[in-house]
Design a protein around this motif. Structure first.
Motif, PDB file in Angstrom:
ATOM      1  N   ARG A 280      40.044 -12.361 -28.123  1.00 42.89           N
ATOM      2  CA  ARG A 280      39.417 -13.250 -26.705  1.00 42.89           C
ATOM      3  C   ARG A 280      40.030 -13.079 -25.498  1.00 42.89           C
ATOM      4  NH1 ARG A 280      37.333 -18.778 -29.753  1.00 42.89           N
ATOM      5  NH2 ARG A 280      35.899 -18.026 -31.156  1.00 42.89           N
ATOM      6  N   ILE A 281      41.574 -13.397 -25.792  1.00 43.02           N
ATOM      7  CA  ILE A 281      42.460 -13.354 -24.656  1.00 43.02           C
ATOM      8  C   ILE A 281      42.527 -11.913 -24.042  1.00 43.02           C
ATOM      9  CG2 ILE A 281      44.933 -13.554 -23.871  1.00 43.02           C
ATOM     10  CD1 ILE A 281      45.124 -15.557 -26.035  1.00 43.02           C
ATOM     11  N   VAL A 282      42.595 -10.868 -24.875  1.00 43.00           N
ATOM     12  CA  VAL A 282      42.416  -9.499 -24.146  1.00 43.00           C
ATOM     13  C   VAL A 282      41.228  -9.288 -23.613  1.00 43.00           C
ATOM     14  CG1 VAL A 282      42.279  -7.054 -24.904  1.00 43.00           C
ATOM     15  CG2 VAL A 282      44.071  -8.518 -26.081  1.00 43.00           C
ATOM     16  N   LEU A 283      40.051  -9.693 -23.904  1.00 33.93           N
ATOM     17  CA  LEU A 283      38.644  -9.341 -23.277  1.00 33.93           C
ATOM     18  C   LEU A 283      38.830  -9.972 -22.112  1.00 33.93           C
ATOM     19  CD1 LEU A 283      35.784  -8.237 -23.561  1.00 33.93           C
ATOM     20  CD2 LEU A 283      35.387 -10.381 -24.863  1.00 33.93           C
ATOM     21  N   ARG A 284      39.142 -11.480 -22.074  1.00 38.33           N
ATOM     22  CA  ARG A 284      39.230 -12.108 -20.905  1.00 38.33           C
ATOM     23  C   ARG A 284      40.261 -11.532 -19.859  1.00 38.33           C
ATOM     24  NH1 ARG A 284      42.159 -17.428 -22.027  1.00 38.33           N
ATOM     25  NH2 ARG A 284      43.924 -16.180 -21.420  1.00 38.33           N
ATOM     26  N   GLU A 285      41.430 -11.264 -20.056  1.00 37.72           N
ATOM     27  CA  GLU A 285      42.344 -10.676 -19.077  1.00 37.72           C
ATOM     28  C   GLU A 285      41.826  -9.339 -18.575  1.00 37.72           C
ATOM     29  OE1 GLU A 285      45.344 -12.443 -18.362  1.00 37.72           O
ATOM     30  OE2 GLU A 285      44.041 -13.921 -19.362  1.00 37.72           O
ATOM     31  N   CYS A 286      41.365  -8.428 -19.253  1.00 40.37           N
ATOM     32  CA  CYS A 286      40.722  -7.170 -18.974  1.00 40.37           C
ATOM     33  C   CYS A 286      39.760  -7.577 -17.961  1.00 40.37           C
ATOM     34  CB  CYS A 286      40.116  -6.416 -20.191  1.00 40.37           C
ATOM     35  SG  CYS A 286      41.706  -5.655 -20.956  1.00 40.37           S
TER      36      CYS A 286
ATOM     37  N   VAL B  32      39.022   1.880 -21.484  1.00 42.41           N
ATOM     38  CA  VAL B  32      40.129   2.244 -22.166  1.00 42.41           C
ATOM     39  C   VAL B  32      41.118   1.078 -22.250  1.00 42.41           C
ATOM     40  CG1 VAL B  32      42.287   3.791 -21.894  1.00 42.41           C
ATOM     41  CG2 VAL B  32      39.870   4.509 -21.151  1.00 42.41           C
ATOM     42  N   TRP B  33      41.343   0.083 -21.287  1.00 42.14           N
ATOM     43  CA  TRP B  33      42.036  -0.951 -21.507  1.00 42.14           C
ATOM     44  C   TRP B  33      41.674  -1.815 -22.856  1.00 42.14           C
ATOM     45  CZ3 TRP B  33      40.888  -3.419 -16.099  1.00 42.14           C
ATOM     46  CH2 TRP B  33      41.654  -2.907 -15.081  1.00 42.14           C
ATOM     47  N   LEU B  34      40.391  -1.933 -23.127  1.00 44.03           N
ATOM     48  CA  LEU B  34      40.141  -2.903 -24.292  1.00 44.03           C
ATOM     49  C   LEU B  34      40.356  -2.065 -25.509  1.00 44.03           C
ATOM     50  CD1 LEU B  34      36.498  -4.207 -23.018  1.00 44.03           C
ATOM     51  CD2 LEU B  34      38.527  -5.545 -23.670  1.00 44.03           C
ATOM     52  N   VAL B  35      40.192  -0.695 -25.653  1.00 44.46           N
ATOM     53  CA  VAL B  35      40.236   0.010 -26.684  1.00 44.46           C
ATOM     54  C   VAL B  35      41.911  -0.042 -27.117  1.00 44.46           C
ATOM     55  CG1 VAL B  35      40.547   2.230 -27.772  1.00 44.46           C
ATOM     56  CG2 VAL B  35      38.521   1.407 -26.626  1.00 44.46           C
ATOM     57  N   VAL B  36      42.499   0.082 -25.898  1.00 43.55           N
ATOM     58  CA  VAL B  36      43.999   0.233 -26.029  1.00 43.55           C
ATOM     59  C   VAL B  36      44.847  -1.231 -26.772  1.00 43.55           C
ATOM     60  CG1 VAL B  36      46.342   0.494 -24.897  1.00 43.55           C
ATOM     61  CG2 VAL B  36      44.586   2.110 -24.549  1.00 43.55           C
ATOM     62  N   PHE B  37      44.351  -2.182 -25.849  1.00 39.86           N
ATOM     63  CA  PHE B  37      45.184  -3.493 -26.009  1.00 39.86           C
ATOM     64  C   PHE B  37      44.440  -4.440 -27.523  1.00 39.86           C
ATOM     65  CE2 PHE B  37      45.639  -3.315 -21.427  1.00 39.86           C
ATOM     66  CZ  PHE B  37      46.889  -2.851 -21.253  1.00 39.86           C
ATOM     67  N   LEU B  38      43.301  -4.007 -27.530  1.00 44.77           N
ATOM     68  CA  LEU B  38      43.012  -4.508 -29.001  1.00 44.77           C
ATOM     69  C   LEU B  38      43.547  -4.084 -30.239  1.00 44.77           C
ATOM     70  CD1 LEU B  38      38.825  -5.001 -28.169  1.00 44.77           C
ATOM     71  CD2 LEU B  38      40.700  -6.691 -28.372  1.00 44.77           C
ATOM     72  N   GLY B  39      43.984  -2.734 -29.948  1.00 44.99           N
ATOM     73  CA  GLY B  39      44.691  -2.027 -30.974  1.00 44.99           C
ATOM     74  C   GLY B  39      46.292  -2.033 -30.571  1.00 44.99           C
ATOM     75  N   ALA B  40      46.692  -2.921 -29.648  1.00 41.33           N
ATOM     76  CA  ALA B  40      48.031  -2.853 -29.356  1.00 41.33           C
ATOM     77  C   ALA B  40      48.936  -2.685 -30.161  1.00 41.33           C
ATOM     78  CB  ALA B  40      48.003  -3.706 -28.195  1.00 41.33           C
ATOM     79  N   GLU B  41      48.956  -3.657 -31.399  1.00 39.75           N
ATOM     80  CA  GLU B  41      50.140  -3.780 -32.187  1.00 39.75           C
ATOM     81  C   GLU B  41      49.889  -2.601 -33.197  1.00 39.75           C
ATOM     82  OE1 GLU B  41      50.481  -7.853 -33.994  1.00 39.75           O
ATOM     83  OE2 GLU B  41      48.823  -8.400 -32.837  1.00 39.75           O
ATOM     84  N   ARG B  42      48.968  -2.338 -33.612  1.00 34.97           N
ATOM     85  CA  ARG B  42      48.704  -0.945 -34.465  1.00 34.97           C
ATOM     86  C   ARG B  42      49.245   0.023 -34.004  1.00 34.97           C
ATOM     87  NH1 ARG B  42      43.761  -3.690 -35.891  1.00 34.97           N
ATOM     88  NH2 ARG B  42      42.620  -2.534 -34.565  1.00 34.97           N
ATOM     89  N   LEU B  43      48.877   0.197 -32.729  1.00 40.32           N
ATOM     90  CA  LEU B  43      49.310   1.416 -31.992  1.00 40.32           C
ATOM     91  C   LEU B  43      50.784   1.532 -31.710  1.00 40.32           C
ATOM     92  CD1 LEU B  43      48.163   3.984 -30.377  1.00 40.32           C
ATOM     93  CD2 LEU B  43      48.385   2.455 -28.156  1.00 40.32           C
ATOM     94  N   GLN B  44      51.471   0.336 -31.715  1.00 40.27           N
ATOM     95  CA  GLN B  44      52.887   0.267 -31.448  1.00 40.27           C
ATOM     96  C   GLN B  44      53.543   0.583 -32.751  1.00 40.27           C
ATOM     97  OE1 GLN B  44      54.700  -3.479 -29.968  1.00 40.27           O
ATOM     98  NE2 GLN B  44      56.060  -2.282 -28.450  1.00 40.27           N
ATOM     99  N   LYS B  45      53.023  -0.083 -33.521  1.00 40.27           N
ATOM    100  CA  LYS B  45      53.563   0.497 -34.976  1.00 40.27           C
ATOM    101  C   LYS B  45      53.465   1.688 -35.437  1.00 40.27           C
ATOM    102  CE  LYS B  45      53.046  -4.220 -36.706  1.00 40.27           C
ATOM    103  NZ  LYS B  45      52.442  -5.337 -37.675  1.00 40.27           N
TER     104      LYS B  45
END
Length: 198
Positions: A39-45, A148-161
């Motif tokens: 929700r926070i990611v969606l709101r900030e984007c 692209v923001w939404l896709v990247v930030f919703l999976g940010a933790e998985r992407l970083q790992k």
């Protein structure tokens, strides 16, 4: 037309730097409950998108009110882009945008300045000087970048790992290098436009 869309899309993608902002999002969202993070990611984007959209449509009027020329904005924006690009190529301990505060993020630092920062605002202000058809094309490019923001930030933790810090740093440096070239090109365009007014 397609080339213009792609150029704007790539420029806005580089300027907002979603991949480089992954560590900022992960750190800022760490204290927040996992269920609330999307929700926070969606709101900030959404906030960042609206801010950039407002600047894109009303940028010309803002420049007129402040008595600023397009040339000065282009040169000033290119300098800001260049400084951010340098911090992307040569990472700073505080990150590209400086230190961030703890607690649940709201507008700052994720929407502004991580996504809708000075360089992004300056870029969309420049885009507001184009014709109506080109502006609508730019809106479409901005909307695509927001996806692209939404896709990247919703999976940010998985992407970083998955990629690891070294790959993320290397990718950010590559984007910084491309952004440096674009900033220099924007600066040269501003200088050329200024010389013509003499």
């Amino acid at each position: 037309m397609t080339q213009s869309f792609l150029q704007t899309f790539i420029l806005l993608l580089l300027v907002t730097d979603p991949f480089g902002n992954v560590p900022i999002f992960v750190t800022a969202l760490a204290p927040v409950e996992r269920a609330r993070r999307p929700r926070i990611v969606l709101r900030e984007c959404a906030i960042a998108f609206v801010v950039l959209l407002v600047f894109m449509f009303f940028g010309r009027h803002l420049l007129t009110a402040l008595q600023l020329s397009e040339v000065s904005l282009r040169i000033g924006g290119s300098v800001i882009l260049l400084l951010i690009a340098i911090r992307m190529v040569f990472p700073h301990p505080d990150g590209v945008l400086g230190k961030t505060d703890g607690g649940e993020p709201f507008i700052v630092p994720l929407a502004i300045p991580a996504l809708a920062g000075p360089s992004a605002l300056a870029t969309v202000l420049l885009l507001s000087h184009e014709t109506r058809g080109e502006v609508m094309l730019n809106v479409a490019a901005l909307a695509a970048v927001a996806v692209v923001w939404l896709v990247v930030f919703l999976g940010a933790e998985r992407l970083q790992k998955a990629l690891g810090p070294q790959v993320m740093t290397a990718f950010e440096r590559l984007m910084g290098l491309i952004l440096t070239a674009m900033a220099v090109e924007m600066l040269l365009g501003g200088v050329r436009a200024f010389v013509k007014t003499l």
